[in-house]
Design an enzyme around this catalytic site. Structure first.
Site, PDB file in Angstrom:
ATOM      1  N   ASN A   8     -25.691  85.291  20.340  1.00 49.27           N
ATOM      2  CA  ASN A   8     -24.563  84.451  19.924  1.00 49.27           C
ATOM      3  C   ASN A   8     -23.291  85.280  20.079  1.00 49.27           C
ATOM      4  OD1 ASN A   8     -22.649  82.914  18.609  1.00 49.27           O
ATOM      5  ND2 ASN A   8     -23.467  83.315  16.548  1.00 49.27           N
ATOM      6  N   TRP A   9     -22.503  84.965  21.103  1.00 48.90           N
ATOM      7  CA  TRP A   9     -21.290  85.755  21.367  1.00 48.90           C
ATOM      8  C   TRP A   9     -20.141  85.408  20.418  1.00 48.90           C
ATOM      9  CZ3 TRP A   9     -20.010  86.951  27.223  1.00 48.90           C
ATOM     10  CH2 TRP A   9     -20.990  87.798  27.721  1.00 48.90           C
ATOM     11  N   LYS A  10     -20.308  84.378  19.607  1.00 46.10           N
ATOM     12  CA  LYS A  10     -19.224  83.937  18.712  1.00 46.10           C
ATOM     13  C   LYS A  10     -17.938  83.778  19.536  1.00 46.10           C
ATOM     14  CE  LYS A  10     -21.559  86.531  15.139  1.00 46.10           C
ATOM     15  NZ  LYS A  10     -21.660  86.677  13.719  1.00 46.10           N
ATOM     16  N   HIS A  90     -24.603  77.182  12.058  1.00 44.70           N
ATOM     17  CA  HIS A  90     -24.426  78.620  11.832  1.00 44.70           C
ATOM     18  C   HIS A  90     -23.616  78.804  10.545  1.00 44.70           C
ATOM     19  CE1 HIS A  90     -23.124  82.766  12.296  1.00 44.70           C
ATOM     20  NE2 HIS A  90     -24.096  82.917  13.175  1.00 44.70           N
ATOM     21  N   GLU A  92     -21.275  80.654   9.775  1.00 47.04           N
ATOM     22  CA  GLU A  92     -19.807  80.745   9.958  1.00 47.04           C
ATOM     23  C   GLU A  92     -19.190  79.357  10.096  1.00 47.04           C
ATOM     24  OE1 GLU A  92     -19.875  83.573  13.175  1.00 47.04           O
ATOM     25  OE2 GLU A  92     -20.612  85.098  11.783  1.00 47.04           O
ATOM     26  N   GLU A 160     -31.200  83.047   8.849  1.00 46.23           N
ATOM     27  CA  GLU A 160     -30.141  84.049   8.867  1.00 46.23           C
ATOM     28  C   GLU A 160     -29.562  84.208   7.457  1.00 46.23           C
ATOM     29  OE1 GLU A 160     -28.366  84.617  12.992  1.00 46.23           O
ATOM     30  OE2 GLU A 160     -27.301  82.943  12.117  1.00 46.23           O
ATOM     31  N   GLY A 166     -23.620  90.384  10.502  1.00 48.99           N
ATOM     32  CA  GLY A 166     -22.472  91.231  10.821  1.00 48.99           C
ATOM     33  C   GLY A 166     -22.184  92.317   9.804  1.00 48.99           C
ATOM     34  N   SER A 205     -27.909  91.281  11.769  1.00 46.18           N
ATOM     35  CA  SER A 205     -27.859  92.729  12.036  1.00 46.18           C
ATOM     36  C   SER A 205     -29.083  93.258  12.797  1.00 46.18           C
ATOM     37  CB  SER A 205     -27.654  93.509  10.743  1.00 46.18           C
ATOM     38  OG  SER A 205     -26.414  93.135  10.145  1.00 46.18           O
ATOM     39  N   GLY A 226     -26.086  88.533  17.015  1.00 44.05           N
ATOM     40  CA  GLY A 226     -24.639  88.420  17.179  1.00 44.05           C
ATOM     41  C   GLY A 226     -24.087  89.661  17.859  1.00 44.05           C
ATOM     42  N   GLY A 227     -23.590  90.595  17.060  1.00 48.98           N
ATOM     43  CA  GLY A 227     -22.892  91.781  17.573  1.00 48.98           C
ATOM     44  C   GLY A 227     -23.609  92.495  18.703  1.00 48.98           C
TER      45      GLY A 227
HETATM   46  C1  PEP Z   1     -25.224  85.821  14.179  1.00 44.65           C
HETATM   47  O1  PEP Z   1     -24.057  85.695  14.507  1.00 44.65           O
HETATM   48  O2  PEP Z   1     -25.962  84.837  14.171  1.00 44.65           O
HETATM   49  C2  PEP Z   1     -25.724  87.154  13.797  1.00 44.65           C
HETATM   50  C3  PEP Z   1     -26.961  87.260  13.390  1.00 44.65           C
HETATM   51  O3  PEP Z   1     -24.827  88.184  13.873  1.00 44.65           O
HETATM   52  P1  PEP Z   1     -25.167  89.756  13.764  1.00 44.65           P
HETATM   53  O4  PEP Z   1     -26.350  90.023  14.667  1.00 44.65           O
HETATM   54  O5  PEP Z   1     -23.931  90.447  14.251  1.00 44.65           O
HETATM   55  O6  PEP Z   1     -25.489  90.057  12.348  1.00 44.65           O
END
Ligand code: PEP
Length: 246
Positions: A8-10, A90, A92, A160, A166, A205, A226-227
């Site tokens: 997920n590049w957000k 999600h 966010e 999640e 993050g 993470s 994500g990251g």
């Molecule tokens: C996400 O955005 O769904 C996520 C899990 O982010 P991260 O891996 O950065 O915690």
């Protein structure tokens, strides 16, 4: 069941980063787990054109096919430019855009209507975990955001924990195991035996250094990342861990 690693590049990325997607696609030429990347809307078409071995996805969609909804994009439009899966709910979006379970359900139905796979995200906040409400929150989210139309083809559930996204914090192995077992039980009791084949991803993470352990937990069928999906080398480490765990 084959594992799925979805990035997920957000709201990150640009045209130059299509080369990272190409590198990941090249890595996946050899037999690996299933891999998907969800870049921002403007990059979906180029990412799709430049890839053969991975799926491209989107991070959100509107509930309708079309209409007077300025600034919105439908699941049908996303599929037309190459999206095969669409994230819904999600945390966010639940926080920043006030998306309720009811809205997430309508979006999941919209993804199914259009013929793509909905990656439905659920998870508790730190306050909810501290108050020992994790399983009741997950139950409430699944009851109200998963539609009747769920099948193993059109739906993936992503667990999640909001406090792990993050932050670099990852739940204990037992916490992930019990959440995933609970989600599997809910799916089986709601949708029947077929639900044993619905993938349940862990997200929060995930990195190359912790992926192997996470993928060894029962009912963890992949990861939403994500990251670490923004750097191709880091993402490839996670893909390798998932491929080796099958
Ligand atoms: C996400 O955005 O769904 C996520 C899990 O982010 P991260 O891996 O950065 O915690």
């Amino acid at each position: 069941m084959s594992k799925l690693v979805a990035g997920n590049w957000k709201m990150f990325g640009n045209k130059a980063m299509i080369s990272d997607i190409k590198k990941i696609d090249q890595h996946c030429k050899e037999k690996t787990c299933e891999v998907a990347i969800c870049p921002p809307f403007p990059l979906i078409s180029a990412a799709h054109e430049q890839t053969k071995n991975i799926k491209i996805g989107a991070q959100n969609c509107h509930i309708n096919i079309n209409g007077a909804h300025t600034g919105e994009v439908s699941a049908e439009m996303l599929i037309e430019v190459g999206a095969q899966l669409i994230l819904v709910g999600h945390s966010e979006r639940r926080q920043d855009n006030y998306e309720t379970n009811d809205i997430v359900k309508l979006k999941s139905e919209a993804v199914h209507r259009a013929g793509a796979t909905a990656v439905v995200c659920i998870g508790e906040t730190l306050e909810e975990r501290t108050a020992e409400k994790t399983l009741s929150v997950l139950q409430e989210q699944m009851l109200n955001s998963l539609p009747e139309s769920v099948t193993p083809i059109n739906t993936v559930v992503a667990y999640e924990p909001v406090w792990a996204i993050g932050t670099g914090l990852v739940p204990e192995t037992d916490q992930i195991r019990s959440a995933h077992a609970f989600i599997r039980g809910f799916l089986a009791s709601t949708y029947g035996a077929e639900a044993h084949n619905v993938k349940i991803l862990y997200g929060g993470s995930v990195k190359g250094s912790n992926a192997k352990e996470i993928f060894s937990i029962s009912n963890v069928n992949g990861a939403l990342v994500g990251g670490a999906s923004l750097k191709s080398d880091d993402f490839i480490e996670i893909i390798k861990a998932a491929s080796n765990s099958m």
